[in-house]
Design a protein around this motif. Structure first.
Motif, short mmCIF file in Angstrom:
data_model
loop_
_atom_site.label_atom_id
_atom_site.label_comp_id
_atom_site.label_asym_id
_atom_site.label_seq_id
_atom_site.Cartn_x
_atom_site.Cartn_y
_atom_site.Cartn_z
N LEU A 140 -26.61 -41.26 -6.99
CA LEU A 140 -26.89 -42.68 -7.12
C LEU A 140 -27.16 -43.34 -5.77
N VAL A 141 -26.62 -42.78 -4.70
CA VAL A 141 -26.86 -43.29 -3.35
C VAL A 141 -27.08 -42.12 -2.42
N ALA A 142 -27.73 -42.38 -1.29
CA ALA A 142 -27.94 -41.36 -0.27
C ALA A 142 -26.81 -41.40 0.75
N HIS A 143 -26.68 -40.31 1.50
CA HIS A 143 -25.66 -40.23 2.53
C HIS A 143 -25.81 -41.36 3.55
N GLU A 144 -27.04 -41.67 3.92
CA GLU A 144 -27.29 -42.73 4.91
C GLU A 144 -26.81 -44.08 4.39
N TYR A 145 -26.90 -44.28 3.08
CA TYR A 145 -26.44 -45.53 2.49
C TYR A 145 -24.94 -45.69 2.71
N ILE A 146 -24.19 -44.61 2.52
CA ILE A 146 -22.75 -44.68 2.72
C ILE A 146 -22.42 -45.11 4.14
N ARG A 147 -23.04 -44.45 5.12
CA ARG A 147 -22.73 -44.75 6.51
C ARG A 147 -23.11 -46.18 6.89
N GLU A 148 -24.18 -46.67 6.30
CA GLU A 148 -24.66 -48.02 6.65
C GLU A 148 -23.87 -49.12 5.97
N HIS A 149 -23.42 -48.88 4.74
CA HIS A 149 -22.90 -49.97 3.92
C HIS A 149 -21.39 -49.99 3.73
N ARG A 150 -20.68 -48.89 4.03
CA ARG A 150 -19.27 -48.89 3.65
C ARG A 150 -18.45 -49.94 4.40
N PHE A 151 -18.63 -50.08 5.70
CA PHE A 151 -17.82 -51.07 6.41
C PHE A 151 -18.20 -52.50 6.07
N PRO A 152 -19.49 -52.85 5.90
CA PRO A 152 -19.78 -54.20 5.37
C PRO A 152 -19.14 -54.46 4.01
N LEU A 153 -19.13 -53.44 3.14
CA LEU A 153 -18.50 -53.61 1.83
C LEU A 153 -16.99 -53.80 1.96
N VAL A 154 -16.38 -53.07 2.88
CA VAL A 154 -14.94 -53.20 3.09
C VAL A 154 -14.60 -54.59 3.60
N LEU A 155 -15.32 -55.04 4.60
CA LEU A 155 -15.05 -56.39 5.12
C LEU A 155 -15.29 -57.44 4.05
N GLY A 156 -16.36 -57.27 3.27
CA GLY A 156 -16.64 -58.22 2.19
C GLY A 156 -15.52 -58.26 1.17
N ALA A 157 -14.95 -57.08 0.86
CA ALA A 157 -13.84 -57.02 -0.09
C ALA A 157 -12.61 -57.73 0.43
N LEU A 158 -12.52 -57.87 1.75
CA LEU A 158 -11.40 -58.57 2.36
C LEU A 158 -11.73 -60.03 2.66
N GLY A 159 -12.86 -60.51 2.13
CA GLY A 159 -13.25 -61.91 2.28
C GLY A 159 -13.90 -62.25 3.60
N ILE A 160 -14.43 -61.25 4.31
CA ILE A 160 -15.04 -61.48 5.62
C ILE A 160 -16.53 -61.23 5.49
N ASN A 161 -17.32 -62.27 5.71
CA ASN A 161 -18.77 -62.16 5.54
C ASN A 161 -19.49 -61.77 6.82
N ASP A 162 -18.83 -61.90 7.96
CA ASP A 162 -19.44 -61.53 9.24
C ASP A 162 -19.34 -60.01 9.40
N THR A 163 -20.49 -59.34 9.28
CA THR A 163 -20.50 -57.88 9.34
C THR A 163 -21.02 -57.35 10.67
N ALA A 164 -21.05 -58.20 11.67
CA ALA A 164 -21.48 -57.74 12.99
C ALA A 164 -20.55 -56.63 13.50
N GLY A 165 -21.13 -55.63 14.12
CA GLY A 165 -20.33 -54.56 14.69
C GLY A 165 -19.96 -53.46 13.73
N CYS A 166 -20.47 -53.50 12.49
CA CYS A 166 -20.10 -52.47 11.52
C CYS A 166 -20.64 -51.10 11.91
#
Length: 229
Positions: free
Chosen positions: A63-89
């Motif tokens: 359903l997703v590529a390996h590159e997707y995991i590396r690019e999106h997991r930390f933005p998703l984690v921060l978003g789940a914690l209510g943090i929209n600023d994803t700079a530095g992920c």
């Protein structure tokens, strides 16, 4: 009855969640994530492990590529914690990939069972992880010497539960189906995938997950394997 044992690595032998939690705690401190509103290292780790596990399950299902995991997991984690600023992920991910494979924790009694089996069986790894990362994990945990063959998604050009990765592992190791046993913690990838090519299976199931069709054997602790092998 069996001559060849094929093990999964992450969550089965190598304690991914514990090693990941340690890595995430270091990142939490190094990157001063408390200043960005992440409430605690524990909350950061819990969100990361939950989201990362879901992403890897999606990867197993194509359903997703390996590159997707590396690019999106930390933005998703921060978003789940209510943090929209994803700079530095990207930097968070780079540090995670540097720290994680150098952790050495194994699952409960994994080293003891490997030592017990070593010399009695020919042992191999089948992993959906990537070769360079998995090699560092095994070296860090000092378990590489137990295994003759490490089959990865790259070497087989397929990933579990695709039957082709199991067929490749059998061919590369010189093993036959009747003399081989697959051991893993992921029911869909490890157990159903191996059953599709006729392999007997051991479902390492420490959390007593309920499944529709049982594996050949199910264990909750590695010491139980001694009654089978």
């Amino acid at each position: 009855m069996y001559k060849h044992l094929f093990f999964d690595l992450d969550h089965t032998l190598w304690d991914f969640d514990r090693n990941s939690a340690e890595s995430i705690a270091e990142i939490y401190d190094t990157h001063r994530l408390a200043d960005r509103g992440v409430p605690s290292a524990e909350a950061f780790s819990e969100a990361f492990i939950r989201i990362n596990r879901k992403l890897w399950a999606d990867y197993d299902r194509n359903l997703v590529a390996h590159e997707y995991i590396r690019e999106h997991r930390f933005p998703l984690v921060l978003g789940a914690l209510g943090i929209n600023d994803t700079a530095g992920c990207a930097e968070l991910n780079t540090d995670y990939l540097r720290l994680l494979p150098r952790k050495a924790h194994l699952t409960n009694s994994a080293r003891e069972i490997l030592e017990h089996l070593h010399g009695r069986y020919r042992m191999h790894i089948i992993t959906n992880g990537f070769a360079e990362i998995q090699a560092v994990k095994m070296a860090s945990a000092d378990i590489a010497h137990y295994f003759e063959l490490v089959v990865t998604t790259q070497s087989a050009d397929a990933k579990k539960p695709d039957p082709r990765i199991f067929e490749y592992a059998l061919q590369a190791s010189g093993a036959t189906v009747p003399e081989s046993l697959m051991l893993g913690d992921n029911y869909e990838a490890d157990i159903q995938g191996a059953k599709a090519v006729g392999l007997d299976t051991v479902f390492y199931n420490p959390n007593n997950e309920q499944v529709a069709e049982p594996a050949t054997y199910t264990i909750q602790h590695w010491q139980e394997l001694k009654a089978i092998l």
